[in-house]
Design an enzyme around this catalytic site. Sequence first.
Site, mmCIF file in Angstrom:
data_model
loop_
_atom_site.group_PDB
_atom_site.id
_atom_site.type_symbol
_atom_site.label_atom_id
_atom_site.label_comp_id
_atom_site.label_asym_id
_atom_site.label_seq_id
_atom_site.Cartn_x
_atom_site.Cartn_y
_atom_site.Cartn_z
ATOM 1 N N GLN A 180 1.051 -0.857 0.042
ATOM 2 C CA GLN A 180 -0.150 -0.243 -0.057
ATOM 3 C C GLN A 180 0.727 1.286 -0.205
ATOM 4 O O GLN A 180 0.495 2.439 -0.449
ATOM 5 C CB GLN A 180 -0.967 -0.136 1.031
ATOM 6 C CG GLN A 180 -2.456 -0.931 0.885
ATOM 7 C CD GLN A 180 -2.843 -0.112 0.462
ATOM 8 O OE1 GLN A 180 -3.034 0.708 -0.504
ATOM 9 N NE2 GLN A 180 -3.970 -1.766 -0.608
ATOM 10 N N SER A 200 3.763 -4.812 -5.255
ATOM 11 C CA SER A 200 2.563 -5.602 -5.974
ATOM 12 C C SER A 200 1.828 -4.398 -7.017
ATOM 13 O O SER A 200 1.812 -3.313 -6.838
ATOM 14 C CB SER A 200 0.895 -5.884 -4.984
ATOM 15 O OG SER A 200 0.235 -6.793 -5.793
ATOM 16 N N CYS A 328 -9.364 -8.658 0.435
ATOM 17 C CA CYS A 328 -9.685 -9.961 0.797
ATOM 18 C C CYS A 328 -10.516 -9.968 1.715
ATOM 19 O O CYS A 328 -10.770 -11.851 1.751
ATOM 20 C CB CYS A 328 -8.234 -10.643 1.397
ATOM 21 S SG CYS A 328 -7.715 -10.451 0.563
#
Length: 383
Positions: A180, A200, A328
Amino acid sequence: MESIYFDHAATTAMHPEAIRAYAEAAEAGPGNPSSLHARGREARERVTAGRDVFAERLNVSASELVFTGSGTESDNTALFGAAYAQRKKGKNGIVTTAVEHHAVLNACRKLEADGFELTVLPVDSDGIVSMEDAKAAIGENTAVVSVMAGNNETGTLQPYADIGQWARTYKAVMHVDAVQAFGYVDFDLNQLPIDLLTLSAHKINGPQGVGLLYARKGTPFQPLLYGGSQERSRRAGTENVAGIAAFAKAAEIAIAERQARREHTESIREAFIRRLETSLGSDGFAVNGHPVRRLPHILNVSFPGVSSESMLMNLDLAGIAASGGSACNSGSLKPSHVLSAMNLSSEKVSSAVRFSFGLGNTREEADKTAKMTATISARLRNS
């Protein structure tokens, strides 16, 4: 109906330049980076070029970077890879925090089931780990310490550099999940006491299905996947060439525009809070997380008397995408483990909504969404 996307912490739209980079690589035709022919060499050149982009921006050697299939895979590769390598040296302790992403927490619990001694550090009401607790937990037996940079639900920043420095005292491997924070926080890995770092692509306007793991040279490590010799035998499997090209382009842009991104998302966050104050009053909502030590693009808000489910359902009907927490878990009814770890009241936990901002969002959208949120909150409370 106009659609407003305020769930960038879950995933982001691909940047137009990243899309072009992806399309260019995909349209180049078939090419396996492990093949020796011209097509294979061309594919390998794209992977190498992408790796070089990250090496320069992170101030590391290209040989220290491993492309993976996701942030979760990078986290798992880091934790299992370092933990099992360290156990061969007699180290059996794992230290993490109660507010980590489940890609870390569940991996740590699996390590505990495999015989490692797990210590989960508590956090305060702002979601921050204390150095005193970290120092008490990290010792000679510690194999791996895993502390995220910025929290995906509240945006709170952890003292990962200070904890990493302490971990080095005991030759524990320091892992940081920066999924993040990357694109908002500067990571000069030549200077920071970090041995393993997770990134990511889809959190920074790159494609889904591509991750990166930084593994400092000399860090105890063994591969999670076995097969071919790709990624210097640290991650078997054919590389996602087009995804890597797009990831690198997205990273280039995110780092070059980092200050502008910070200012842009901060202004949207402030506009959102101002409108809530005007429409609901300061008693009608509560912002969760540290007020200063935080990422600029995440806003976690509780609306007393209104369930997260009801708020999110009504926002969705109004064309507004937000989240109940981690992507998630947002599809489940489980309360946020992050907010619960902060010891917030059950009312705050059960009424929390995460709004997260990014590319394409405007202050006008923030104002409109905050007004709509206030209207929904008042209606649901009155009913």
